[in-house]
Design a protein around this motif. Structure first.
Motif, mmCIF file in Angstrom:
data_model
loop_
_atom_site.group_PDB
_atom_site.id
_atom_site.type_symbol
_atom_site.label_atom_id
_atom_site.label_comp_id
_atom_site.label_asym_id
_atom_site.label_seq_id
_atom_site.Cartn_x
_atom_site.Cartn_y
_atom_site.Cartn_z
ATOM 1 N N ASN A 112 0.835 -1.205 0.000
ATOM 2 C CA ASN A 112 0.000 0.000 0.000
ATOM 3 C C ASN A 112 0.866 1.249 0.000
ATOM 4 O OD1 ASN A 112 -1.652 -2.123 2.008
ATOM 5 N ND2 ASN A 112 -2.876 -1.186 0.391
ATOM 6 N N GLU A 115 2.142 1.702 -3.515
ATOM 7 C CA GLU A 115 1.090 2.221 -4.397
ATOM 8 C C GLU A 115 0.860 3.713 -4.175
ATOM 9 O OE1 GLU A 115 -1.691 -1.722 -5.119
ATOM 10 O OE2 GLU A 115 -1.884 -0.632 -3.232
ATOM 11 N N THR A 138 -3.143 -11.633 2.461
ATOM 12 C CA THR A 138 -3.253 -10.219 2.087
ATOM 13 C C THR A 138 -1.993 -9.731 1.397
ATOM 14 O OG1 THR A 138 -4.701 -9.845 3.994
ATOM 15 C CG2 THR A 138 -3.768 -7.906 2.934
ATOM 16 N N GLU A 141 -2.037 -11.092 -2.125
ATOM 17 C CA GLU A 141 -3.036 -10.361 -2.924
ATOM 18 C C GLU A 141 -2.515 -8.990 -3.336
ATOM 19 O OE1 GLU A 141 -6.353 -10.280 -0.315
ATOM 20 O OE2 GLU A 141 -6.720 -12.453 -0.463
ATOM 21 N N ASN A 142 -1.842 -8.309 -2.419
ATOM 22 C CA ASN A 142 -1.321 -6.979 -2.731
ATOM 23 C C ASN A 142 -0.178 -7.034 -3.742
ATOM 24 O OD1 ASN A 142 -3.174 -6.050 -0.915
ATOM 25 N ND2 ASN A 142 -1.708 -5.334 0.600
ATOM 26 N N ARG A 145 -1.749 -7.602 -7.111
ATOM 27 C CA ARG A 145 -2.369 -6.369 -7.616
ATOM 28 C C ARG A 145 -1.320 -5.429 -8.199
ATOM 29 N NH1 ARG A 145 -4.608 -4.870 -3.212
ATOM 30 N NH2 ARG A 145 -3.148 -3.232 -2.596
ATOM 31 N N LEU A 146 -0.187 -5.341 -7.541
ATOM 32 C CA LEU A 146 0.894 -4.476 -8.030
ATOM 33 C C LEU A 146 1.374 -4.957 -9.403
ATOM 34 C CD1 LEU A 146 2.390 -1.999 -6.826
ATOM 35 C CD2 LEU A 146 4.184 -3.580 -6.072
ATOM 36 N N ASN A 148 -0.321 -6.879 -11.547
ATOM 37 C CA ASN A 148 -1.423 -6.737 -12.501
ATOM 38 C C ASN A 148 -1.606 -5.303 -12.970
ATOM 39 O OD1 ASN A 148 -1.927 -9.479 -12.307
ATOM 40 N ND2 ASN A 148 -3.552 -9.243 -10.773
ATOM 41 N N ASN A 149 -1.197 -4.340 -12.143
ATOM 42 C CA ASN A 149 -1.316 -2.921 -12.507
ATOM 43 C C ASN A 149 -0.102 -2.396 -13.268
ATOM 44 O OD1 ASN A 149 -3.873 -2.657 -11.397
ATOM 45 N ND2 ASN A 149 -3.119 -1.995 -9.402
ATOM 46 N N LEU A 170 -3.471 -15.618 -8.566
ATOM 47 C CA LEU A 170 -3.927 -14.234 -8.463
ATOM 48 C C LEU A 170 -3.342 -13.305 -9.527
ATOM 49 C CD1 LEU A 170 -3.792 -13.891 -4.580
ATOM 50 C CD2 LEU A 170 -5.840 -13.981 -5.993
ATOM 51 N N ASP A 172 -2.595 -12.061 -13.194
ATOM 52 C CA ASP A 172 -3.277 -12.226 -14.473
ATOM 53 C C ASP A 172 -2.510 -13.173 -15.388
ATOM 54 O OD1 ASP A 172 -5.171 -10.441 -13.578
ATOM 55 O OD2 ASP A 172 -4.371 -8.726 -14.702
#
Length: 466
Positions: A112, A115, A138, A141-142, A145-146, A148-149, A170, A172
């Motif tokens: 976080n 990000e 968690t 997952e984070n 997400r990083l 995937n972005n 998780l 992509d």
């Protein structure tokens, strides 16, 4: 007769030294900061952070490793990573990022933080984000997400066998998962256990790669991560563990062509006394020379080198300043100088692991001295600082009720705030001290700002539910 405190220091150490000096009035300056002026403006107890020392140490390390590489014609890059766990404060990370560096994370909320930095343009998608630590759901997952972005240089460092499966689910399907594996190094003989709880065993890494990573087109095994808990030091233990790491790297490289990064995590030491000595240049040159020699012998390309420096980055930027409130003679030999705060809460490493810091009086260097013990304000018998933590016996200018005495602990910038529970509850409800940020403007002039006030009773009562 030479009985002044300054006489004692000059006879014992090669003083003045880099970072410390004393003026004619017997007042200490740290990095040319007149500390008595700081005390007059903000009072005590006072925590301060001097930001220029962060950039200074980053630049020093980059120079040492780049020069070492040039000397042996090393054909790969050096990458400096800052370990956020050493100090997560925004002003620390932002100062570090001014120097074209990368980040190492250790838990879910670190992502976080990354990000937030990315949203503000301080982190780019090509910055390396090295994700260490045991990964709960968690955290995984984070990290996903990083990636995937679009943060394609995010490297999850596998700490156990299960993390790969969770990440694979998780991230992509169209994304490449750049992986690292942490070696579970053997600890020093004095440790209570033999092998680090972190990472995979030396003998398990190649079979794990062959079974779980090699044939999956989404996975790229890019980094081998080597970490020594005691940091980079010129000891037989360190060099032995490094050689074992290099043996794993060469074996893995021969079956894993995409492996091109070697992370020698475990940082450089920082100065903890006035007679501190460490040959940083030699250590950087010897590490690079050994890696180069191995690659030449095995006819494999040199890996890109990553270091993870936390305490070395931020440690020498911090300090704590206290007032001596009173002196308590407890017997014929022990004189307790009582500070206006607590060591257990403001410098927890002193209490927990007998960590040493540079301790010096800030004023009255021209006065006679005496041997003392230092005590904190809590009602805990462990709230003290003495020769067990210090490099030797503690001497300070003689206590005088009519002449206030101030002392400073220096190079305290790593870990103390987070371990001490910054902004939270403190032992015996001793308030968190005020925190001042010190910087220099474009003309080199000192600037100060109050980052946080001394903790109030209302803030503590709210936490406690009153």
């Amino acid at each position: 007769m030479k009985d002044k405190y300054i006489d004692l220091i000059e006879q014992t150490f090669d003083f003045p030294i880099e970072a410390f000096d004393v003026n004619e009035q017997g007042e200490l300056a740290f990095e040319d900061i007149p500390l008595m002026d700081l005390i007059k403006q903000y009072g005590t107890p006072l925590r301060f952070s001097y930001l220029p020392n962060i950039s200074r140490n980053i630049r020093r390390a980059k120079t040492w490793f780049n020069v070492a590489m040039a000397k042996v014609d090393y054909q790969a890059s050096y990458n400096y990573c800052y370990c956020t766990k050493s100090s997560h404060f925004s002003f620390v990370v932002e100062e570090a990022l001014k120097n074209n560096i990368h980040l190492e994370t250790s838990s879910a909320f670190d992502i976080n933080l990354v990000e937030n930095l990315a949203e503000r343009g301080l982190i780019k998608q090509d910055n390396f984000i090295i994700c260490n630590g045991f990964k709960r759901d968690t955290y995984v997952e984070n990290i996903a997400r990083l990636i995937n972005n679009g943060h394609y240089n995010t490297f999850p460092i596998l700490d156990n066998y299960q993390e790969l499966e969770s990440l694979s689910e998780l991230v992509d399907q169209d994304k490449t998962l750049n992986l690292g594996i942490r070696i579970a190094s053997e600890e020093e003989p004095k440790f209570e256990f033999y092998t680090s709880r972190l990472g995979l065993g030396y003998k398990s890494i190649v079979p794990f790669y062959q079974e779980k990573i090699k044939d999956n087109p989404r996975f790229k095994m890019r980094m081998l991560h080597f970490f020594i808990n005691t940091g980079i030091r010129d000891t037989g233990y360190y060099w032995n563990e490094l050689r074992k790491c290099l043996n794993v790297y060469k074996d893995l490289k021969k079956i894993c062509p995409e492996l091109d990064c070697l992370n020698i995590g475990g940082g450089f030491p920082i100065s903890t006394s006035l007679n501190f000595g460490f040959d940083y240049e030699y250590m950087a040159e010897e590490i690079i020379a050994q890696i180069k020699a191995m690659c030449t012998e095995e006819d494999i390309p040199e890996p890109h080198i990553f270091t993870e420096f936390g305490s070395f980055t931020v440690g020498e930027s911090g300090g704590m300043v206290y007032s001596i409130l009173n002196q308590k003679p407890q017997n014929d030999r022990e004189f307790w100088n009582m500070i206006d705060s607590s060591f257990m809460t403001t410098l927890p490493d002193v209490w927990a692991i007998s960590r040493r810091f540079i301790m010096l009086p800030i004023n009255r260097w021209n006065d006679p001295y005496e041997r003392v013990l230092l005590g904190g304000m809590t009602c805990d018998s462990d709230d003290y600082y003495n020769s067990e933590q210090h490099a030797n016996a503690i001497f300070l200018p003689k206590f005088d009720k009519q002449k206030p005495l101030y002392i400073g602990f220096f190079h305290t910038g790593a870990y103390q705030e987070t371990i001490g529970g910054f902004g939270g509850l403190q032992h015996c409800l001793i308030p968190q001290p005020k925190h001042v940020i010190i910087d220099r403007d474009e003309n080199g002039e000192l600037t100060t700002r109050l980052f946080s006030k001394e903790q109030s009773h209302k803030a503590m009562m709210k936490i406690l539910g009153y």
